[in-house]
Design a protein around this motif. Structure first.
Motif, short mmCIF file in Angstrom:
data_model
loop_
_atom_site.label_atom_id
_atom_site.label_comp_id
_atom_site.label_asym_id
_atom_site.label_seq_id
_atom_site.Cartn_x
_atom_site.Cartn_y
_atom_site.Cartn_z
N PHE A 9 80.67 86.73 64.68
CA PHE A 9 79.84 85.63 65.18
C PHE A 9 78.43 85.75 64.61
O PHE A 9 77.86 84.79 64.11
N CYS A 27 76.35 83.52 61.53
CA CYS A 27 75.27 82.70 62.12
C CYS A 27 74.30 82.24 61.03
O CYS A 27 73.94 83.01 60.14
N TYR A 28 73.87 80.99 61.11
CA TYR A 28 72.99 80.44 60.07
C TYR A 28 71.66 81.19 59.99
O TYR A 28 71.08 81.31 58.91
N ALA A 29 71.17 81.67 61.12
CA ALA A 29 69.88 82.37 61.12
C ALA A 29 69.97 83.66 60.31
O ALA A 29 69.12 83.94 59.45
N HIS A 57 82.36 79.83 61.41
CA HIS A 57 81.38 80.15 62.45
C HIS A 57 81.65 79.42 63.76
O HIS A 57 81.55 79.99 64.84
N TYR A 100 70.74 82.67 73.01
CA TYR A 100 71.08 82.73 71.58
C TYR A 100 72.38 81.96 71.33
O TYR A 100 72.47 81.14 70.41
N CYS A 128 72.94 77.77 69.34
CA CYS A 128 73.65 77.78 68.05
C CYS A 128 73.71 76.37 67.42
O CYS A 128 73.83 75.36 68.13
N HIS A 129 73.64 76.31 66.11
CA HIS A 129 73.71 75.01 65.41
C HIS A 129 75.07 74.33 65.62
O HIS A 129 75.16 73.11 65.64
N HIS A 184 66.17 78.92 67.41
CA HIS A 184 67.40 79.72 67.30
C HIS A 184 67.20 81.03 66.53
O HIS A 184 67.70 82.08 66.93
FE1 FES Z 1 73.42 81.12 64.90
FE2 FES Z 1 75.53 79.63 65.54
S1 FES Z 1 74.86 81.48 66.44
S2 FES Z 1 74.06 79.28 64.03
#
Ligand code: FES
Length: 241
Positions: A67, A71-73, A115, A162, A166-167, A203
């Motif tokens: 996960f 994640c994008y971050a 994701h 967090y 999420c995006h 985020h």
């Molecule tokens: Fe960071 Fe989904 S948890 S984009």
């Protein structure tokens, strides 16, 4: 005939893995050593407090790692700072556009496309964190509130914020639309979407706060079970419940 760039995309491992990159390889080295050191200590269990890395023991690590890795971050950070590719627009030397194509989400990084599914598994794990708070309060048969319980609670709130900022959650609450500012979608935003968007703006910050908090709780509980740190009892009712 395929171009050189198209051919390189067929490899499972993208060029980032194959180039000498001291930042990437020193990160791998530190991660391997850190994991070995952590796993060589017994699971910390003390005063009804459960280490978040072991909630539930078998499921948590692979799912949480997947996960977070997708994640994008974090993706932005590790692509830029570990692989040097693609660089931010403010960096003068655009190695990516000058010498090679963007190779994210291909080959090994195809896993990044999953994701949104790892997001659902993260939702499934969240209740265990709340159960651990509850258990740390009632484990002794009387009501107990310790500093450890407060730390677990702060960690759980950080993980919850967090996860829901999420995006992919934004995409979900926005009705699976790819363009939220397009005229056709502009007036269709729900209250939940607006609230989620406020958190979504932060985020990346939430991602790092919750990660640091996760590691802090682990170290705190290991110190506690080793007897190095005392668990401060704030409330202990004494009677049964
Ligand atoms: Fe960071 Fe989904 S948890 S984009």
């Amino acid at each position: 005939m395929r171009s050189a760039n198209e051919s390189s995309n067929l490899h499972l491992l993208p060029p980032e893995f194959l180039e000498p990159n001291w930042r990437f390889w020193s990160f791998v080295l530190v991660s391997v050593i850190g994991t070995y050191v952590l796993l060589s200590f017994p699971v910390p269990v003390k005063d009804g407090l459960t280490d978040p890395f072991y909630t539930p023991t078998v499921l948590i690590l692979p799912l949480v790692v997947l996960f977070r890795l997708t994640c994008y971050a974090y993706r932005k950070d590790y692509h830029r700072h570990l692989f040097n590719h693609p660089n931010t627009c403010t960096v003068n030397e655009r190695m990516d556009s000058a010498r090679r194509k963007y190779s994210g989400e291909t080959g090994f990084f195809r896993v990044e496309n999953f994701h949104r599914y790892f997001m659902y598994t993260a939702w499934g794990i969240l209740p265990f964190f709340y159960y651990d708070i509850y258990y740390s309060i009632v484990y002794s048969g009387s009501l107990t509130l310790s500093l450890g319980t407060i730390i677990l609670t702060v960690n759980t709130i950080a993980v919850t914020l967090y996860t829901f900022s999420c995006h992919s959650v934004r995409h979900l609450t926005g009705g699976y639309k790819d363009c939220f500012t397009c005229p056709a979608n502009r007036d269709r935003k729900t209250t939940f979407f607006r609230i989620q968007s406020r958190f979504n703006e932060h985020h990346e910050t939430l991602a790092w706060i919750s990660l640091v908090m996760f590691v802090f709780v682990d170290i705190y509980l290991r110190g506690l079970s080793a007897g190095v740190i005392p668990n401060i009892m704030l409330v202990h009712s004494g009677g049964g419940i």
